[in-house]
Design a protein around this motif. Structure first.
Motif, PDB file in Angstrom:
ATOM      1  N   LYS A  47      60.876  -4.226  50.478  1.00  0.00           N
ATOM      2  CA  LYS A  47      62.336  -4.226  50.549  1.00  0.00           C
ATOM      3  C   LYS A  47      62.924  -3.162  49.624  1.00  0.00           C
ATOM      4  O   LYS A  47      63.846  -2.421  49.991  1.00  0.00           O
ATOM      5  N   SER A  49      61.425  -0.479  48.615  1.00  0.00           N
ATOM      6  CA  SER A  49      61.087   0.829  49.177  1.00  0.00           C
ATOM      7  C   SER A  49      62.049   1.208  50.298  1.00  0.00           C
ATOM      8  O   SER A  49      62.518   2.351  50.389  1.00  0.00           O
ATOM      9  N   GLU A  50      62.355   0.236  51.163  1.00  0.00           N
ATOM     10  CA  GLU A  50      63.286   0.492  52.265  1.00  0.00           C
ATOM     11  C   GLU A  50      64.682   0.847  51.743  1.00  0.00           C
ATOM     12  O   GLU A  50      65.336   1.761  52.264  1.00  0.00           O
ATOM     13  N   GLU A  51      65.114   0.117  50.724  1.00  0.00           N
ATOM     14  CA  GLU A  51      66.441   0.385  50.160  1.00  0.00           C
ATOM     15  C   GLU A  51      66.510   1.776  49.538  1.00  0.00           C
ATOM     16  O   GLU A  51      67.512   2.483  49.681  1.00  0.00           O
ATOM     17  N   ASN A  53      64.597   4.378  50.344  1.00  0.00           N
ATOM     18  CA  ASN A  53      64.541   5.360  51.432  1.00  0.00           C
ATOM     19  C   ASN A  53      65.896   5.508  52.107  1.00  0.00           C
ATOM     20  O   ASN A  53      66.332   6.618  52.443  1.00  0.00           O
ATOM     21  N   LYS A  54      66.557   4.375  52.285  1.00  0.00           N
ATOM     22  CA  LYS A  54      67.871   4.395  52.910  1.00  0.00           C
ATOM     23  C   LYS A  54      68.878   5.130  52.032  1.00  0.00           C
ATOM     24  O   LYS A  54      69.663   5.963  52.507  1.00  0.00           O
ATOM     25  N   ALA A  55      68.846   4.837  50.715  1.00  0.00           N
ATOM     26  CA  ALA A  55      69.766   5.495  49.783  1.00  0.00           C
ATOM     27  C   ALA A  55      69.502   6.989  49.696  1.00  0.00           C
ATOM     28  O   ALA A  55      70.431   7.808  49.668  1.00  0.00           O
ATOM     29  N   GLY A  57      68.110   8.838  52.043  1.00  0.00           N
ATOM     30  CA  GLY A  57      68.539   9.436  53.308  1.00  0.00           C
ATOM     31  C   GLY A  57      70.045   9.644  53.354  1.00  0.00           C
ATOM     32  O   GLY A  57      70.533  10.686  53.829  1.00  0.00           O
ATOM     33  N   GLU A  58      70.791   8.666  52.856  1.00  0.00           N
ATOM     34  CA  GLU A  58      72.248   8.775  52.838  1.00  0.00           C
ATOM     35  C   GLU A  58      72.694   9.895  51.896  1.00  0.00           C
ATOM     36  O   GLU A  58      73.619  10.662  52.200  1.00  0.00           O
ATOM     37  N   ARG A  61      72.100  13.175  53.563  1.00  0.00           N
ATOM     38  CA  ARG A  61      73.093  13.418  54.620  1.00  0.00           C
ATOM     39  C   ARG A  61      74.396  13.950  54.025  1.00  0.00           C
ATOM     40  O   ARG A  61      74.974  14.933  54.515  1.00  0.00           O
ATOM     41  N   TRP A 102      66.880  10.036  43.064  1.00  0.00           N
ATOM     42  CA  TRP A 102      66.254   9.160  44.057  1.00  0.00           C
ATOM     43  C   TRP A 102      64.805   9.562  44.316  1.00  0.00           C
ATOM     44  O   TRP A 102      63.927   8.703  44.481  1.00  0.00           O
TER      45      TRP A 102
END
Length: 376
Positions: A47, A49-51, A53-55, A57-58, A61, A102
């Protein structure tokens, strides 16, 4: 059939019967508390790791948008454009720093992942994730009666082979034996090995218990691997041996940790079984000792004054008469009544005329008997 309370092992039930051929055991629950803790840690890690990766990626962007905006504003030389470009460059700089932060956090997380010990849960995630053989279809949940019948039938057929496997020591020998007897790679074998371990520990055959415990963990690892891959255990046990024989020290330590934990649990279960057997034996002996009035002579003896205890130790009626004569009559009668009901004192049941005497005069009888003896 009597049952041992296995609540400390998550609702596992093992028969107390001597043969233990058809217990209802959910073997994976022997390892559930450790397994659950590992699963929760792994889920938290994933979880996190996913958070991240999401942060990340954002952040990337937004950085791309800021860089694009700086490029577009660079084409204009107006004062407003320059002011906007300055803001965009400040935003770009800020986002680049966030991106580095990050990336640093992600690198640290990956280092933590590499440090995570190998265990029965991570086994199927490294080296085996692409190997899927003999996919096992989901089957209907078996009832407790069906499990018990299945276990009994299996043990009757393969008990000799299971015991042989349980006594093996070398990886290669174990793998070859399972290759030649692939039907042993199943839950029933693990169940039987668990019982075998407990029985050996109860019999104080500690070295043999530790050997069988090793093979129990081997079988458990194989079963967990099969469960993770959703395949028949018979189709993946070779993968387990291939991995364990070439595993690094970290993986070996994880296997040994599982083994030591299991052995401790076996010792605890054996201790409880022995204590229960001792209590049952002591209760049986106590029941045999009970006197005509239902009292335990041991308990009654221990409740007597020390002077009366000595009388019974020496079997001296004269001394008993003397002790009683010095006691409060009411107290003396209470003690003698308990002695009769426990069988410590057996009064003469008949008079010289053959008539039965009442129990109440026994106290007087004890007092008078030595005097009558003297007259004779």
């Amino acid at each position: 059939m009597s049952r041992i309370d296995y609540s400390v092992w998550d609702h596992i039930e093992v028969s107390d019967d001597e043969d233990d051929t058809h217990p209802n055991i959910d073997t994976p629950s022997l390892f559930r508390w450790r397994h659950q803790a590992r699963v929760e840690r792994m889920e938290d890690f994933e979880k996190k790791s996913e958070e991240m990766n999401k942060a990340l990626g954002e952040c990337r962007r937004k950085l791309a948008e800021a860089q694009k905006k700086v490029q577009e504003l660079s084409l204009s030389s107006t004062d407003d454009a320059k002011a906007e470009r300055s803001k965009a460059q400040a935003e770009e700089k800020k986002l680049k720093k966030e991106e580095r932060d990050w990336e640093k956090k992600m690198a640290e997380l990956h280092r933590e992942e590499k440090k995570m010990p190998w265990n029965v849960d991570t086994l199927s995630k490294e080296g085996f994730s692409k190997s899927v053989v003999n996919v096992k279809p989901d089957s209907a949940e078996e009832t407790e009666e069906e499990k018990e019948k299945k276990h009994k039938t299996f043990v009757e057929k393969y008990e000799k082979q299971i015991k042989h496997f349980g006594m093996m020591r070398r990886w290669d020998d174990s793998q070859k034996y399972l290759s030649d007897n692939s039907d042993l790679v199943c839950e029933e074998t693990a169940n039987y090995l668990v019982i075998m371990c407990i029985d050996l520990e109860v019999e104080e055959k500690h070295s043999l218990m530790e050997q069988v415990a090793h093979q129990t963990i081997v079988m458990q690892f194989i079963l967990e691997l099969a469960k993770s891959l959703k395949v028949d255990p018979r189709g993946c046990f070779r993968q387990f041996f291939a991995k364990i024989k070439t595993a690094d020290q970290q993986y070996q330590d994880a296997f040994n940790d599982e083994l030591e934990s299991f052995k401790e649990r076996v010792r605890g279960r054996a201790k409880i079984r022995i204590e229960k057997a001792m209590k049952e034996y002591e209760e049986e002996e106590r029941q045999k000792r009970l006197g005509p009035g239902g009292l335990d002579p041991v308990d009654v003896y221990e409740s007597l004054p020390a002077e009366m205890q000595k009388c019974f130790d020496d079997k001296d009626i004269g001394m008993l008469q003397e002790v009683i004569s010095k006691m409060d009559p009411t107290e003396a009668k209470v003690h003698m009544k308990k002695c009769i009901e426990s069988g410590l004192w057996v009064p003469n049941s008949k008079t010289d005329d053959g008539d039965e005497k009442e129990e109440d005069p026994t106290y007087e009888e004890v007092k008078q008997e030595p005097e009558e003896t003297k007259k004779e």
